[in-house]
Design a protein around this motif. Structure first.
Motif, mmCIF file in Angstrom:
data_model
loop_
_atom_site.group_PDB
_atom_site.id
_atom_site.type_symbol
_atom_site.label_atom_id
_atom_site.label_comp_id
_atom_site.label_asym_id
_atom_site.label_seq_id
_atom_site.Cartn_x
_atom_site.Cartn_y
_atom_site.Cartn_z
ATOM 1 N N ARG A 34 0.785 -0.946 -0.040
ATOM 2 C CA ARG A 34 0.025 0.030 -0.061
ATOM 3 C C ARG A 34 0.880 1.269 -0.033
ATOM 4 N N LYS A 35 2.102 1.096 0.366
ATOM 5 C CA LYS A 35 2.910 2.472 0.645
ATOM 6 C C LYS A 35 4.296 1.903 0.264
ATOM 7 N N ALA A 36 4.875 3.254 -0.201
ATOM 8 C CA ALA A 36 6.193 2.889 -0.730
ATOM 9 C C ALA A 36 7.192 4.351 -0.374
ATOM 10 N N LEU A 37 8.164 4.146 0.433
ATOM 11 C CA LEU A 37 8.969 5.222 0.520
ATOM 12 C C LEU A 37 10.541 5.281 -0.047
ATOM 13 N N ARG A 67 6.355 -11.150 1.234
ATOM 14 C CA ARG A 67 5.631 -11.445 0.019
ATOM 15 C C ARG A 67 5.729 -10.409 -0.960
ATOM 16 N N THR A 68 5.814 -8.971 -0.399
ATOM 17 C CA THR A 68 6.086 -8.081 -1.432
ATOM 18 C C THR A 68 7.457 -7.801 -1.614
ATOM 19 N N ASN A 115 -6.060 0.649 -1.098
ATOM 20 C CA ASN A 115 -6.176 -0.673 -1.527
ATOM 21 C C ASN A 115 -7.219 -1.380 -0.402
ATOM 22 N N PRO A 116 -8.670 -1.190 -0.725
ATOM 23 C CA PRO A 116 -9.565 -1.797 0.312
ATOM 24 C C PRO A 116 -9.546 -3.466 0.456
ATOM 25 N N SER A 117 -10.179 -3.858 1.402
ATOM 26 C CA SER A 117 -10.498 -5.306 1.488
ATOM 27 C C SER A 117 -10.753 -5.898 0.323
ATOM 28 N N TRP A 173 -8.971 -9.584 -5.053
ATOM 29 C CA TRP A 173 -8.958 -8.138 -5.529
ATOM 30 C C TRP A 173 -7.704 -7.329 -4.777
ATOM 31 N N HIS A 174 -7.878 -7.534 -3.557
ATOM 32 C CA HIS A 174 -6.707 -6.787 -2.629
ATOM 33 C C HIS A 174 -5.268 -7.400 -2.903
ATOM 34 N N GLU A 175 -5.151 -8.601 -3.318
ATOM 35 C CA GLU A 175 -4.019 -9.338 -3.707
ATOM 36 C C GLU A 175 -3.414 -8.816 -5.059
ATOM 37 N N LEU A 176 -4.521 -8.688 -5.789
ATOM 38 C CA LEU A 176 -4.186 -8.046 -7.275
ATOM 39 C C LEU A 176 -3.737 -6.861 -7.029
ATOM 40 N N GLU A 177 -4.410 -5.980 -6.381
ATOM 41 C CA GLU A 177 -3.780 -4.540 -6.312
ATOM 42 C C GLU A 177 -2.327 -4.126 -5.532
ATOM 43 N N GLU A 178 -1.994 -5.158 -4.436
ATOM 44 C CA GLU A 178 -0.828 -5.098 -4.073
ATOM 45 C C GLU A 178 0.109 -5.490 -5.330
#
Length: 147
Positions: free
Chosen positions: A16-19, A108-109, A42-44, A73-78
């Motif tokens: 959801r977030k990247a720095l 996983r990310t 990225n909602p559930s 859908w959540h995993e696809l968005e990630e």
């Protein structure tokens, strides 16, 4: 403990977030400064999908039916977000030929990023850490990296 060279980029991300943090200090006394931030709503899965699972018949004359797994859908968005930030990392790396990169992400990310990173980016990676640190302030991220 991760040694962060002067001007190296520390990528800290999840689904959801990247720095993108830049070390303005040196290896001994790092001073991470925020360079770029990417956030993705990225909602559930249950908030994104409204359909019930589909059904499939085994044969045209059979009464046997089985459920089809629902789309996560959540995993696809990630996964999509990981590809977007990998492209941003590539642009950053290409704009500064000497930039070294340290990647910090949950397992996983991290796996998603490894497959999404361009070879030019992969060659610049000098360290990886499989931790979730996106919710931490920059000062705490420095402490986690220093050991």
């Amino acid at each position: 403990m991760v040694r962060i060279p002067h001007r190296a980029v520390v990528f800290v991300g999840d689904g959801r977030k990247a720095l993108f943090l830049r070390n303005e200090g040196d290896e001994k006394f790092p001073s991470l400064k925020t360079d770029r931030v990417f956030e993705h709503e990225n909602p559930s899965t249950h908030s994104q999908g409204s359909d019930r699972p589909g059904r499939v018949s085994k044969a045209s004359h059979s009464s046997q039916r089985s459920a089809v797994e629902t789309t996560d859908w959540h995993e696809l968005e990630e996964s999509r977000f990981a590809k977007q930030v990998a492209a941003a990392a590539e642009r950053l790396i290409r704009s500064e030929q000497s930039t070294r990169l340290i990647v910090v992400a949950p397992p996983r990310t991290l796996a998603e990023l490894r497959s999404a990173f361009h070879d030019d980016v992969k060659r610049r990676i000098i360290g990886e850490l499989d931790k979730e640190l996106t919710k931490h302030p920059v000062g705490e991220i420095e402490k986690h990296l220093q050991g």
